[in-house]
Motif scaffolding. Structure first.
Motif: not given
Length: 309
Positions: A264-265, A283-284, A288
Motif C-alpha cells: 500500500l505504501f 494520511e491514507q 480510510e
C-alpha cells in the motif's frame, strides 16, 4: 571503497533554532528520541518541522547490532510515568501521528511490551483520534508479548527486517531474519485490521535479487508498507563499513517493484528511514478511517497532518 559521499547524500541542516526548541522539550520531559541516539541524518530536517520519533524504555540497548549507533550496556529501570509524559509532549507539539520505538530490552520478562501498550493507551487518552505507529524489537518472537502491543490497538505495527537474509547474521547477530517475518505474520494473525510495516537498508553488500526476494517475503506475511534507505556508517571503527552507495535510480526501481507487488505504501530513497515522512501513509489511513464513518476525507489543499518522522 571510496569514503567520500556522493552528491546525492549531502544534506543541509535547516532551522537550528527549532532543532534547539525540540531538543529542549525532550530534555525537560525526560524523553529520548531515536533521532539523536541513532544519529539519524534527517534529524535537522525533521526537528525543524517539530517532529521526532520518541524512544521509550531508556537510551541503552541490550543488543549490539553492527549498523546501529544506540548505546549498548545495562539499561536503566523502566519509568512508569514515561507513557503519560510522552503523550503530553506529543499533544503540546500538536501531533496527530505519533511514532514510538524503543531500545531492545532483553533484560525484562516481557521485553518491554507492556510499556509499549501503556504508551499507546496514554496517547489514545490524551490525543483523541491520534494515529499511533509503533516500531518494536522482536520480543524474541514471544507471542504473548506481541499480543500485549496488538491488543492496545496501534494503527501501524512496524518491525524492521533491516537487511537481506544472507547478511542478517552479520548485520544483527542477536536477531533472526525468519523470526522477524514471523513477528510480522503474528501481528496480522492476531489483528488483521492493523497495518504492518517494515524497513531495510541498502549498501551492505546485498544483490538486486536478494532485495526483491526480501520484498516478496514481506508481502507474503501481509506487510502493508515498506521503507528502503541507504545504510550510513555511524562510526569508522565500531560499525559495519558501507559496501556501496546505491544510486537514487535503483531506489526508484525498488519503489516501482514494491508497488507492483501490492504494498500500500513504499518509500524508497537514500535518506528514507523507518519513520521518515510517516505522514504520507498516515494520511491514507486517516482517509480510510473517515470513510468508515461516512465522512469525506480532507481535500488535498488542506494542511497535511504533522507526523513523528
Amino acid at each position: 571503497m571510496n569514503s567520500r559521499l556522493p552528491d546525492w547524500l549531502k544534506k543541509r541542516v535547516p532551522s537550528p533554532e527549532t532543532v534547539a526548541l525540540v531538543e529542549r522539550m525532550m530534555r525537560e520531559s525526560h524523553l529520548h528520541t531515536v533521532c539523536e541516539s541513532a544519529r539519524c541524518p534527517n534529524l535537522g530536517e525533521c526537528w525543524s518541522k517539530k517532529t521526532a520519533t520518541f524512544m521509550i524504555l531508556g537510551d541503552i540497548c541490550t543488543r549490539n547490532c553492527g549498523f546501529c549507533a544506540i548505546k549498548v550496556g545495562r539499561p536503566l529501570q523502566v519509568d512508569p510515568e514515561e507513557p503519560r509524559r510522552l503523550a503530553e509532549t506529543a499533544k503540546a507539539m500538536g501531533l496527530k501521528h505519533v511514532v514510538v520505538t524503543s531500545v531492545a530490552r532483553d533484560d525484562l520478562p516481557d521485553e518491554g511490551a507492556g510499556h509499549f501498550a501503556n504508551t499507546i493507551r496514554a496517547l489514545r487518552e490524551v490525543i483523541p483520534g491520534v494515529i499511533v505507529e509503533v516500531l518494536t524489537p522482536d520480543f524474541k518472537g514471544k507471542v504473548w508479548c506481541i499480543r500485549q502491543v496488538v491488543e492496545a490497538k496501534p494503527d501501524i505495527y512496524n518491525h524492521n527486517i533491516e537487511t537481506v537474509e544472507r547478511l542478517s547474521p552479520m548485520v544483527r547477530p542477536q536477531a533472526k531474519y525468519r523470526r522477524t517475518l514471523e513477528v510480522l505474520r503474528t501481528v496480522k494473525r492476531l489483528d488483521p485490521s492493523i497495518h504492518t510495516k517494515s524497513g531495510l537498508m541498502l549498501g551492505l553488500g546485498e544483490t538486486h535479487e536478494e532485495v526483491v526476494q526480501t520484498l516478496r517475503d514481506l508481502r507474503e506475511v501481509g506487510v502493508s508498507a515498506v521503507t528502503i534507505g541507504q545504510y550510513l556508517r555511524p562510526t569508522t571503527t565500531r560499525h559495519l563499513p558501507v559496501v556501496e552507495y546505491v544510486h537514487p535510480d535503483r531506489f526508484a526501481e525498488y519503489e516501482r517493484i514494491g508497488k507492483e507487488m501490492g504494498f500500500l505504501f513504499v518509500a524508497s530513497a537514500p535518506f528514507v528511514r523507518s519513520s521518515y515522512n510517516a505522514q504520507a501513509f498516515s494520511e491514507q489511513l486517516l482517509a480510510e478511517r473517515l470513510a468508515r464513518v461516512g465522512k469525506e476525507p480532507p481535500s488535498p489543499s488542506e494542511e497535511p497532518l504533522p507526523a513523528m518522522v
